[in-house]
Design a protein around this motif. Structure first.
Motif, PDB file in Angstrom:
ATOM      1  N   PHE A   4      59.646  54.399  19.950  1.00  0.00           N
ATOM      2  CA  PHE A   4      59.083  53.739  18.785  1.00  0.00           C
ATOM      3  C   PHE A   4      60.249  53.422  17.865  1.00  0.00           C
ATOM      4  N   LYS A   5      60.418  52.119  17.584  1.00  0.00           N
ATOM      5  CA  LYS A   5      61.486  51.670  16.696  1.00  0.00           C
ATOM      6  C   LYS A   5      60.864  51.201  15.392  1.00  0.00           C
ATOM      7  N   LEU A   6      61.610  51.373  14.306  1.00  0.00           N
ATOM      8  CA  LEU A   6      61.125  50.933  13.005  1.00  0.00           C
ATOM      9  C   LEU A   6      60.889  49.428  13.044  1.00  0.00           C
ATOM     10  N   PRO A   7      59.636  48.985  12.802  1.00  0.00           N
ATOM     11  CA  PRO A   7      59.329  47.556  12.868  1.00  0.00           C
ATOM     12  C   PRO A   7      59.828  46.813  11.633  1.00  0.00           C
ATOM     13  N   GLU A   8      59.794  45.484  11.713  1.00  0.00           N
ATOM     14  CA  GLU A   8      60.111  44.667  10.538  1.00  0.00           C
ATOM     15  C   GLU A   8      59.087  44.986   9.458  1.00  0.00           C
ATOM     16  N   LEU A   9      59.572  45.133   8.237  1.00  0.00           N
ATOM     17  CA  LEU A   9      58.710  45.569   7.143  1.00  0.00           C
ATOM     18  C   LEU A   9      58.337  44.455   6.192  1.00  0.00           C
ATOM     19  N   GLY A  10      58.985  43.344   6.292  1.00  0.00           N
ATOM     20  CA  GLY A  10      58.713  42.229   5.400  1.00  0.00           C
ATOM     21  C   GLY A  10      59.995  41.462   5.165  1.00  0.00           C
ATOM     22  N   GLU A  11      59.838  40.356   4.476  1.00  0.00           N
ATOM     23  CA  GLU A  11      60.970  39.492   4.202  1.00  0.00           C
ATOM     24  C   GLU A  11      61.993  40.211   3.335  1.00  0.00           C
ATOM     25  N   ASN A  12      63.247  40.172   3.749  1.00  0.00           N
ATOM     26  CA  ASN A  12      64.379  40.759   3.019  1.00  0.00           C
ATOM     27  C   ASN A  12      64.320  42.280   2.911  1.00  0.00           C
ATOM     28  N   ILE A  13      63.524  42.945   3.737  1.00  0.00           N
ATOM     29  CA  ILE A  13      63.492  44.407   3.753  1.00  0.00           C
ATOM     30  C   ILE A  13      63.993  44.840   5.122  1.00  0.00           C
ATOM     31  N   LYS A  61      64.886  62.638  10.333  1.00  0.00           N
ATOM     32  CA  LYS A  61      64.317  63.686   9.478  1.00  0.00           C
ATOM     33  C   LYS A  61      64.068  63.124   8.084  1.00  0.00           C
ATOM     34  N   GLU A  62      63.204  63.782   7.344  1.00  0.00           N
ATOM     35  CA  GLU A  62      62.882  63.320   5.993  1.00  0.00           C
ATOM     36  C   GLU A  62      64.154  63.235   5.165  1.00  0.00           C
ATOM     37  N   GLY A  63      64.262  62.157   4.390  1.00  0.00           N
ATOM     38  CA  GLY A  63      65.441  61.921   3.568  1.00  0.00           C
ATOM     39  C   GLY A  63      66.443  60.977   4.212  1.00  0.00           C
ATOM     40  N   ASP A  64      66.306  60.726   5.524  1.00  0.00           N
ATOM     41  CA  ASP A  64      67.212  59.806   6.222  1.00  0.00           C
ATOM     42  C   ASP A  64      66.996  58.373   5.759  1.00  0.00           C
ATOM     43  N   LYS A  65      68.061  57.583   5.753  1.00  0.00           N
ATOM     44  CA  LYS A  65      67.965  56.143   5.507  1.00  0.00           C
ATOM     45  C   LYS A  65      67.776  55.486   6.875  1.00  0.00           C
ATOM     46  N   LEU A  66      66.671  54.764   7.056  1.00  0.00           N
ATOM     47  CA  LEU A  66      66.329  54.136   8.330  1.00  0.00           C
ATOM     48  C   LEU A  66      66.520  52.640   8.252  1.00  0.00           C
ATOM     49  N   LYS A  67      66.914  52.064   9.376  1.00  0.00           N
ATOM     50  CA  LYS A  67      67.083  50.605   9.449  1.00  0.00           C
ATOM     51  C   LYS A  67      66.080  50.035  10.450  1.00  0.00           C
ATOM     52  N   VAL A  68      65.660  48.797  10.213  1.00  0.00           N
ATOM     53  CA  VAL A  68      64.757  48.106  11.128  1.00  0.00           C
ATOM     54  C   VAL A  68      65.394  48.089  12.516  1.00  0.00           C
ATOM     55  N   GLY A  69      64.612  48.453  13.528  1.00  0.00           N
ATOM     56  CA  GLY A  69      65.097  48.481  14.907  1.00  0.00           C
ATOM     57  C   GLY A  69      65.606  49.835  15.343  1.00  0.00           C
ATOM     58  N   GLN A  70      65.768  50.779  14.411  1.00  0.00           N
ATOM     59  CA  GLN A  70      66.256  52.114  14.744  1.00  0.00           C
ATOM     60  C   GLN A  70      65.157  52.886  15.472  1.00  0.00           C
ATOM     61  N   VAL A  71      65.541  53.659  16.511  1.00  0.00           N
ATOM     62  CA  VAL A  71      64.576  54.481  17.242  1.00  0.00           C
ATOM     63  C   VAL A  71      64.192  55.666  16.356  1.00  0.00           C
ATOM     64  N   LEU A 124      48.563  44.634   5.694  1.00  0.00           N
ATOM     65  CA  LEU A 124      47.981  43.460   5.049  1.00  0.00           C
ATOM     66  C   LEU A 124      48.920  42.272   5.181  1.00  0.00           C
ATOM     67  N   TRP A 125      50.210  42.517   4.921  1.00  0.00           N
ATOM     68  CA  TRP A 125      51.195  41.445   5.025  1.00  0.00           C
ATOM     69  C   TRP A 125      51.222  40.874   6.442  1.00  0.00           C
ATOM     70  N   ASN A 126      51.264  41.749   7.442  1.00  0.00           N
ATOM     71  CA  ASN A 126      51.342  41.298   8.826  1.00  0.00           C
ATOM     72  C   ASN A 126      50.073  40.549   9.232  1.00  0.00           C
ATOM     73  N   ALA A 127      48.908  41.069   8.840  1.00  0.00           N
ATOM     74  CA  ALA A 127      47.649  40.397   9.172  1.00  0.00           C
ATOM     75  C   ALA A 127      47.579  39.024   8.510  1.00  0.00           C
ATOM     76  N   SER A 128      48.032  38.930   7.272  1.00  0.00           N
ATOM     77  CA  SER A 128      47.997  37.637   6.584  1.00  0.00           C
ATOM     78  C   SER A 128      48.936  36.645   7.252  1.00  0.00           C
ATOM     79  N   ARG A 129      50.083  37.136   7.735  1.00  0.00           N
ATOM     80  CA  ARG A 129      51.039  36.271   8.424  1.00  0.00           C
ATOM     81  C   ARG A 129      50.433  35.756   9.734  1.00  0.00           C
TER      82      ARG A 129
END
Length: 137
Positions: A4-13, A61-71, A124-129
């Motif tokens: 499971f990789k962090l999905p795209e979260l929205g524009e510019n995020i 772990k909690e507190g980590d900075k995650l990037k889109v696409g990271q496992v 909501l954002w993804n469904a609207s898109r």
């Protein structure tokens, strides 16, 4: 094993801080189930799983900075979104709706959509898109 990789979260995020992890190794996870809370520069959002199975390894772990696409975690006997099983868009899926076919957030044709400054709910954002609903007009 499925990742499971962090999905795209929205524009510019493209990253966020992990506030709360809602899974642990050995836990059963289903597609669509919230698995973590992520704080972006705009909001705190729940991120749903795109895979199902038994969690075998959690790589953050909690507190980590995650990037889109990271496992984030892996599952055994996992079923998830695979490139081969995704719906291939047809020309009718990618053609923008005509003026008479435009939808509002309420789903009524021809009714102008309500203005939303920031959509903090990823689902909501993804469904609207997907449905062609413009949340910014």
């Amino acid at each position: 094993m499925t990742e499971f990789k962090l999905p795209e979260l929205g524009e510019n995020i493209d990253q966020g801080d992990l506030v709360r992890l809602m899974i642990a190794p050995g836990a059963d996870v289903k597609e669509g189930q919230p698995v973590m809370e992520l704080e972006t520069d705009k909001a705190v959002i729940e991120v749903p799983s795109s895979v199902s199975g038994v969690v075998s390894e959690v790589r953050v772990k909690e507190g980590d900075k995650l990037k889109v696409g990271q496992v984030i975690f892996t599952v055994e006997n996992g079923a998830g979104t695979k490139a081969a099983t995704r719906k291939v868009p047809t020309s009718s899926d990618t053609t923008p709706p005509s003026e008479g076919e435009k939808k509002s957030i309420d789903g009524a044709a021809g009714v102008p959509a309500r203005r939303v400054e920031c959509c903090s709910d990823w689902l909501l954002w993804n469904a609207s898109r997907i449905e062609g609903v413009n949340l910014r007009s």
